[in-house]
Design an enzyme around this catalytic site. Sequence first.
Site, short mmCIF file in Angstrom:
data_model
loop_
_atom_site.label_atom_id
_atom_site.label_comp_id
_atom_site.label_asym_id
_atom_site.label_seq_id
_atom_site.Cartn_x
_atom_site.Cartn_y
_atom_site.Cartn_z
N SER A 142 52.38 -106.36 -18.29
CA SER A 142 53.59 -105.66 -18.72
C SER A 142 54.45 -105.31 -17.52
O SER A 142 53.94 -105.24 -16.39
CB SER A 142 53.19 -104.37 -19.44
OG SER A 142 54.33 -103.61 -19.78
N TYR A 155 48.38 -95.97 -19.74
CA TYR A 155 48.83 -97.34 -20.05
C TYR A 155 49.19 -98.06 -18.75
O TYR A 155 48.79 -99.21 -18.53
CB TYR A 155 50.02 -97.28 -21.01
CG TYR A 155 50.50 -98.64 -21.50
CD1 TYR A 155 49.70 -99.45 -22.31
CD2 TYR A 155 51.76 -99.12 -21.14
CE1 TYR A 155 50.15 -100.70 -22.75
CE2 TYR A 155 52.22 -100.36 -21.59
CZ TYR A 155 51.41 -101.14 -22.39
OH TYR A 155 51.85 -102.37 -22.83
P1 NDP Z 1 51.11 -105.65 -31.47
O1 NDP Z 1 50.67 -104.26 -31.79
O2 NDP Z 1 51.99 -106.36 -32.42
O3 NDP Z 1 49.85 -106.58 -31.19
C1 NDP Z 1 48.68 -106.11 -30.58
C2 NDP Z 1 47.57 -107.06 -30.94
O4 NDP Z 1 46.36 -106.63 -30.27
C3 NDP Z 1 47.26 -107.08 -32.43
O5 NDP Z 1 47.09 -108.42 -32.82
C4 NDP Z 1 45.97 -106.33 -32.53
O6 NDP Z 1 45.20 -106.86 -33.61
C5 NDP Z 1 45.31 -106.65 -31.21
N1 NDP Z 1 44.29 -105.70 -30.84
C6 NDP Z 1 44.44 -104.39 -30.56
N2 NDP Z 1 43.24 -103.84 -30.29
C7 NDP Z 1 42.31 -104.84 -30.40
C8 NDP Z 1 40.92 -104.91 -30.25
N3 NDP Z 1 40.19 -103.82 -29.91
N4 NDP Z 1 40.29 -106.09 -30.45
C9 NDP Z 1 41.01 -107.18 -30.79
N5 NDP Z 1 42.34 -107.19 -30.93
C10 NDP Z 1 42.98 -106.02 -30.75
O7 NDP Z 1 51.81 -105.54 -30.04
P2 NDP Z 1 52.36 -106.64 -29.01
O8 NDP Z 1 52.37 -107.98 -29.60
O9 NDP Z 1 53.60 -106.09 -28.46
O10 NDP Z 1 51.24 -106.54 -27.87
C11 NDP Z 1 50.58 -107.66 -27.32
C12 NDP Z 1 50.38 -107.41 -25.84
O11 NDP Z 1 51.64 -107.37 -25.19
C13 NDP Z 1 49.69 -106.09 -25.51
O12 NDP Z 1 48.74 -106.30 -24.47
C14 NDP Z 1 50.83 -105.23 -24.99
O13 NDP Z 1 50.38 -104.24 -24.08
C15 NDP Z 1 51.68 -106.28 -24.30
N6 NDP Z 1 53.07 -105.89 -24.07
C16 NDP Z 1 53.88 -105.58 -25.12
C17 NDP Z 1 55.17 -105.16 -24.88
C18 NDP Z 1 56.09 -104.74 -25.98
O14 NDP Z 1 57.13 -104.14 -25.68
N7 NDP Z 1 55.78 -105.03 -27.25
C19 NDP Z 1 55.69 -105.09 -23.52
C20 NDP Z 1 54.76 -105.47 -22.50
C21 NDP Z 1 53.50 -105.86 -22.78
P3 NDP Z 1 44.24 -106.05 -34.60
O15 NDP Z 1 44.81 -104.69 -34.76
O16 NDP Z 1 44.27 -106.89 -35.84
O17 NDP Z 1 42.90 -106.08 -33.93
#
Ligand code: NDP
Length: 248
Positions: A142, A155
């Site tokens: 990020s 975070y």
């Molecule tokens: P979402 O919340 O849409 O996606 C997060 C994903 O992570 C979901 O598919 C969720 O699936 C999965 N997840 C969370 N915890 C677990 C776990 N314990 N085991 C397996 N899967 C898990 O957010 P984003 O798509 O935005 O996030 C994706 C990545 O991008 C993250 O690492 C985030 O930090 C990073 N990011 C996002 C930004 C933003 O502004 N959106 C900016 C910078 C980085 P489920 O709940 O089904 O397990």
Amino acid sequence: MGENLAGRTAVITGASSGIGEATARALAAEGASVALLARRGERIEALAAEIAGAGGKAVACVADVRDRDAVQRAAEAIGAALGPVHTLVNNAGVMLLSPFAAGKVDEWRAMVDTNLTGALLVSDVFLPQVVAARGDIVNVSSVAGRTTGPNSSVYNATKWGLTAWSDALRKELVKAGVRVIVIEPGAVATELTDHISDDRLREGMQGFYDSVGALQADDIAAAIAFAVGQPHRVSLNEILIRPTGQEG
Ligand code: NDP
């Protein structure tokens, strides 16, 4: 469908929504077989069916990245369905912002265990296959892994840790011919902010995302597909992508 990634198998963690879901679609559209990992089975099953319906190959595996045994079981299912893994995308993450003084220890643990330790555990499981394939590890860090801010300290710690680990791992794996690619998005419109338990901070972040003109998940997925689609000699070590309207 393109063919730039034909013959490759990619594992994407956090494929049930947002950036992971978009990345699975983008890699599949370039011909990769994709393994979808997340906890919400219905969502990854539906995505796997959608990809298969479009002529691609996908398998859905319910696994919590904090549970190495569950990831190992998923790896066995992926091997049976799709064969050896070439590319791993460590994308699963949570952003549970709060003032440090609020002492939300369970939320700190969830972030450290998912964003940092989860990526380590999943990489540990798939590393032998990625090395054998001279493949790729893509870590979705990020902007928060390069900057810091109030209410974001834990975070920030997870994402700085992920970025630092990525760079050291890249150096360790140079001789093995494995590319380690760190992706650093700014604000992206996904479900990420929905899970912030502090109402004021959640609404504030959502207002911030609107004000900077947040990116779409597809924008990040396109960058990942571009990076892994480069000839093997080209290693895009680090990709920082902000919305045009985001300053810091
Ligand atoms: P979402 O919340 O849409 O996606 C997060 C994903 O992570 C979901 O598919 C969720 O699936 C999965 N997840 C969370 N915890 C677990 C776990 N314990 N085991 C397996 N899967 C898990 O957010 P984003 O798509 O935005 O996030 C994706 C990545 O991008 C993250 O690492 C985030 O930090 C990073 N990011 C996002 C930004 C933003 O502004 N959106 C900016 C910078 C980085 P489920 O709940 O089904 O397990």
